[in-house]
Design a protein around this motif. Structure first.
Motif, PDB file in Angstrom:
ATOM      1  N   ASP A 205      23.775  23.519 -25.955  1.00  0.00           N
ATOM      2  CA  ASP A 205      23.009  22.871 -27.013  1.00  0.00           C
ATOM      3  C   ASP A 205      23.900  22.513 -28.203  1.00  0.00           C
ATOM      4  OD1 ASP A 205      20.542  22.871 -25.737  1.00  0.00           O
ATOM      5  OD2 ASP A 205      20.089  24.899 -26.383  1.00  0.00           O
ATOM      6  N   VAL A 206      24.830  23.410 -28.522  1.00  0.00           N
ATOM      7  CA  VAL A 206      25.764  23.109 -29.610  1.00  0.00           C
ATOM      8  C   VAL A 206      26.593  21.879 -29.251  1.00  0.00           C
ATOM      9  CG1 VAL A 206      27.624  23.993 -31.058  1.00  0.00           C
ATOM     10  CG2 VAL A 206      25.863  25.557 -30.212  1.00  0.00           C
ATOM     11  N   ALA A 207      27.029  21.805 -27.999  1.00  0.00           N
ATOM     12  CA  ALA A 207      27.814  20.659 -27.556  1.00  0.00           C
ATOM     13  C   ALA A 207      27.020  19.360 -27.669  1.00  0.00           C
ATOM     14  CB  ALA A 207      28.264  20.878 -26.107  1.00  0.00           C
ATOM     15  N   GLU A 208      25.784  19.382 -27.224  1.00  0.00           N
ATOM     16  CA  GLU A 208      24.962  18.171 -27.295  1.00  0.00           C
ATOM     17  C   GLU A 208      24.724  17.757 -28.741  1.00  0.00           C
ATOM     18  OE1 GLU A 208      20.651  16.425 -25.749  1.00  0.00           O
ATOM     19  OE2 GLU A 208      21.342  18.390 -25.100  1.00  0.00           O
ATOM     20  N   PHE A 209      24.458  18.738 -29.590  1.00  0.00           N
ATOM     21  CA  PHE A 209      24.204  18.420 -30.993  1.00  0.00           C
ATOM     22  C   PHE A 209      25.450  17.869 -31.667  1.00  0.00           C
ATOM     23  CE2 PHE A 209      23.180  19.744 -35.473  1.00  0.00           C
ATOM     24  CZ  PHE A 209      22.166  18.807 -35.642  1.00  0.00           C
ATOM     25  N   ARG A 270      17.865  25.753 -27.925  1.00  0.00           N
ATOM     26  CA  ARG A 270      17.732  26.606 -26.764  1.00  0.00           C
ATOM     27  C   ARG A 270      18.606  27.856 -26.872  1.00  0.00           C
ATOM     28  NH1 ARG A 270      19.283  23.567 -21.665  1.00  0.00           N
ATOM     29  NH2 ARG A 270      21.389  24.089 -22.356  1.00  0.00           N
ATOM     30  N   ALA A 271      18.009  29.018 -26.939  1.00  0.00           N
ATOM     31  CA  ALA A 271      18.803  30.259 -26.996  1.00  0.00           C
ATOM     32  C   ALA A 271      19.323  30.575 -25.617  1.00  0.00           C
ATOM     33  CB  ALA A 271      17.951  31.420 -27.496  1.00  0.00           C
ATOM     34  N   ALA A 272      20.447  31.244 -25.581  1.00  0.00           N
ATOM     35  CA  ALA A 272      20.977  31.675 -24.292  1.00  0.00           C
ATOM     36  C   ALA A 272      20.079  32.725 -23.698  1.00  0.00           C
ATOM     37  CB  ALA A 272      22.401  32.225 -24.481  1.00  0.00           C
ATOM     38  N   GLY A 273      19.973  32.713 -22.395  1.00  0.00           N
ATOM     39  CA  GLY A 273      19.168  33.735 -21.747  1.00  0.00           C
ATOM     40  C   GLY A 273      18.498  33.185 -20.509  1.00  0.00           C
TER      41      GLY A 273
END
Length: 273
Positions: A205-209, A270-273
């Motif tokens: 998600d960090v990458a996409e953002f 999206r949190a990891a898990g």
């Protein structure tokens, strides 16, 4: 779309490269070629970003629509400044991955994008702020790196301030440790209480953002009050066979921030898990 990725071979940098390639973008990576193999499909350029000659050589591969900087975690502001001076004429925009440590109130105060960051000049050396302790020194250095990027790119810059990033390729050892511990089974000693809220964010998600965010400064975190330490531990137990269980005792919660980070609408969710 042409992007330059400073880093690009492991964890967040690799996730950014994978996302950009999946979009059909042309990806140039710049790194020393030591951490991991270059991702197939990228255009790798090997060099040291602290070398003026290497930066000049890199610039010849431009121009780029976007620079994403994922490899400055151990660099001084003055070193980031040297690179941005070269790239400011070769790139339209610059995304700098900073950290919530840049905030003066971290980790004891609730944070928004308007919370004050440490004051540091864009040309600060590695020694700047060293007398304030390891944690504060790191935050001062990151705030100075932000200032370096902003001094050259201004309103063309995007600053991301993530907290804990988890997911595929993590090398710090946070999530891998919990997964390994859960796999062993038995009673698991964990920090805080099961209901203690945590805000890890998925590296993808960090990458996409990073590739889609508009210019500005953003906190990048999971939603407030959604995930707990108990949820994280339970997920680790579930995916490793269900043999572990939380100990009725609690370890000291030194590594679990108490104050929440607020990220506005459209942030990585999206949190990891």
């Amino acid at each position: 779309m042409r992007i330059l990725l400073l880093g690009g071979t492991w964890f967040l940098g690799r996730a950014v490269a994978e996302n950009a390639l999946a979009r059909g973008w042309r990806v140039t990576t710049f790194n020393r070629g030591r951490s991991a193999p270059d991702l197939p499909g990228t255009e790798p350029v090997h060099g040291d970003r602290t070398s003026a000659d290497d930066l000049k050589r890199l610039a010849a591969y431009g121009p780029w629509d976007l620079v994403v900087d994922t490899s400055a975690s151990e660099m001084a502001p003055c070193q980031v400044l040297d690179g941005t001076r070269v790239l400011a004429v070769e790139a339209e925009r610059y995304v700098y991955v900073s950290t919530v440590n840049a905030y003066r109130g971290w980790p004891h105060e609730p944070l928004t994008e308007d919370s004050p960051v440490y004051a540091a000049p864009p040309d600060a050396s590695r020694e700047y702020g060293a007398g304030d302790g390891v944690t504060v020194h790191y935050g001062i250095q990151k705030a100075g790196c932000e200032a370096a990027v902003l001094s050259q790119f201004g309103d063309r810059a995007t600053v991301l301030r993530p907290g804990v990033i988890l997911g595929p390729g993590e090398y710090v050892g946070r999530l891998p440790w919990w997964l390994s511990r859960a796999r062993r089974g038995g009673a698991i000693l964990a920090p805080g209480q099961p209901g203690t809220h945590v805000q890890p964010v998925d590296v993808r998600d960090v990458a996409e953002f990073a590739l889609t965010a508009s210019p500005g400064a953003y906190n990048v975190a999971a939603p407030r009050d959604r995930d707990t330490m108990g949820d994280l531990l339970g997920a680790c137990v579930a995916v490793t066979g269900g043999r572990g269980r939380r100990s009725p005792r609690s370890a000291q919660p030194a590594s679990v921030p108490r104050a929440p980070v607020r990220a506005g609408a459209g942030r990585a969710r999206r949190a990891a898990g």
